[in-house]
Design a protein around this motif. Structure first.
Motif, short mmCIF file in Angstrom:
data_model
loop_
_atom_site.label_atom_id
_atom_site.label_comp_id
_atom_site.label_asym_id
_atom_site.label_seq_id
_atom_site.Cartn_x
_atom_site.Cartn_y
_atom_site.Cartn_z
N GLU A 113 -32.12 -12.68 56.69
CA GLU A 113 -32.14 -12.82 58.15
C GLU A 113 -33.39 -12.24 58.79
O GLU A 113 -33.67 -12.50 59.95
N ASP A 150 -29.48 -6.72 66.65
CA ASP A 150 -30.13 -7.64 65.71
C ASP A 150 -31.63 -7.72 65.97
O ASP A 150 -32.45 -7.66 65.04
N HIS A 155 -33.95 -8.99 63.01
CA HIS A 155 -33.28 -10.23 62.61
C HIS A 155 -33.90 -11.42 63.36
O HIS A 155 -34.12 -11.34 64.57
#
Length: 242
Positions: A113, A150, A155
């Motif tokens: 990711e 994230d 990410h």
């Protein structure tokens, strides 16, 4: 004017907090370790081994293991941690890379990711294993759960089974198993990071999750594969003629 170096240092600090939080989550780690254990073989390689907590668990099942990291500081820390283990080697590796290997399995947990070219990353992992060797990935699930935590930890995407299947097919990796895990964890993660804007890290929330939620969810998911989860578990294999 914003200082980009300060932003990078901030992201690294958050990533370190996340790793420390994961280190505290012993029950969660043992649960997720088990997804890869049956596929380790005689000489697996872990891509982006972090602090080495997962590797320490897998070394109870295999005598020889290679660990890689992209971060120079973590390479030093890994070498120090496993200096007394003669079967462990540590080296630098970036994904994607032009490398080849003869490993029995390549494992990466929460790595793809972070990579713009995730298909290239999967192809690198495939090139690290011998024909018939396994490629094991754990990645965060569901784009709707992409939040500030994230972004802060680097990410660039979250996956579904459909998108992970497509990436594995594009990398010419045979799919052995593909399923979601940690259904209750996804709900907690979404509430804490997307709604409450909290950052994951060591503390009472992690302790509660690891002592109560993770064991309960693991027991529940032994009976059935959930239709959603915090992670996608992807077990693949390099084709014998590929």
């Amino acid at each position: 004017m914003p200082n980009p170096d300060a932003a990078i240092l901030g992201d690294q600090a958050i990533q370190s907090e996340v790793l420390e939080g994961l280190a505290m989550a012993v029950n969660h780690r043992k649960w997720f370790v088990a997804f890869a254990t049956p596929y380790l073989g005689d000489h697996p390689i872990e891509v982006s081994a972090g602090l080495g907590d997962y590797a320490a668990e897998w070394l109870q099942h295999t005598e020889k293991m290679s660990l890689t990291e992209a971060d120079s500081g973590r390479i030093v820390a890994l070498k120090e941690r496993f200096s007394d283990h003669p079967g462990v080697s540590v080296r630098e590796l970036l994904l994607p890379s032009e490398v080849n290997g003869d490993h029995s399995a390549a494992i990466s947990y929460n790595v793809l990711e972070h990579i713009d070219d995730d298909i290239g990353g999967l192809r690198t992992m495939k090139s690290l294993v011998r024909p018939g060797g396994y490629i094991i990935n754990v990645v965060p699930a569901f784009p709707f759960a992409m939040g500030p935590a994230d972004i802060a930890t680097g990410h660039v995407r979250r996956y579904t089974k459909k998108t992970m299947r497509a990436a594995m097919n594009a990398a010419d990796i045979e799919i052995v198993k593909l399923h979601y895990a940690n259904s209750l964890g996804l709900i907690g993660y979404y509430v804490s990071t997307c709604l409450l804007k909290q950052m994951p890290g060591p503390g009472p929330i992690v302790k509660f999750y690891d002592s109560t939620v993770a064991p309960m969810t693991r027991l529940m998911e032994k009976a059935f594969n959930p239709p959603f989860g915090q992670s996608v578990i992807a077990i693949g294999r390099r084709p014998l003629n590929g």
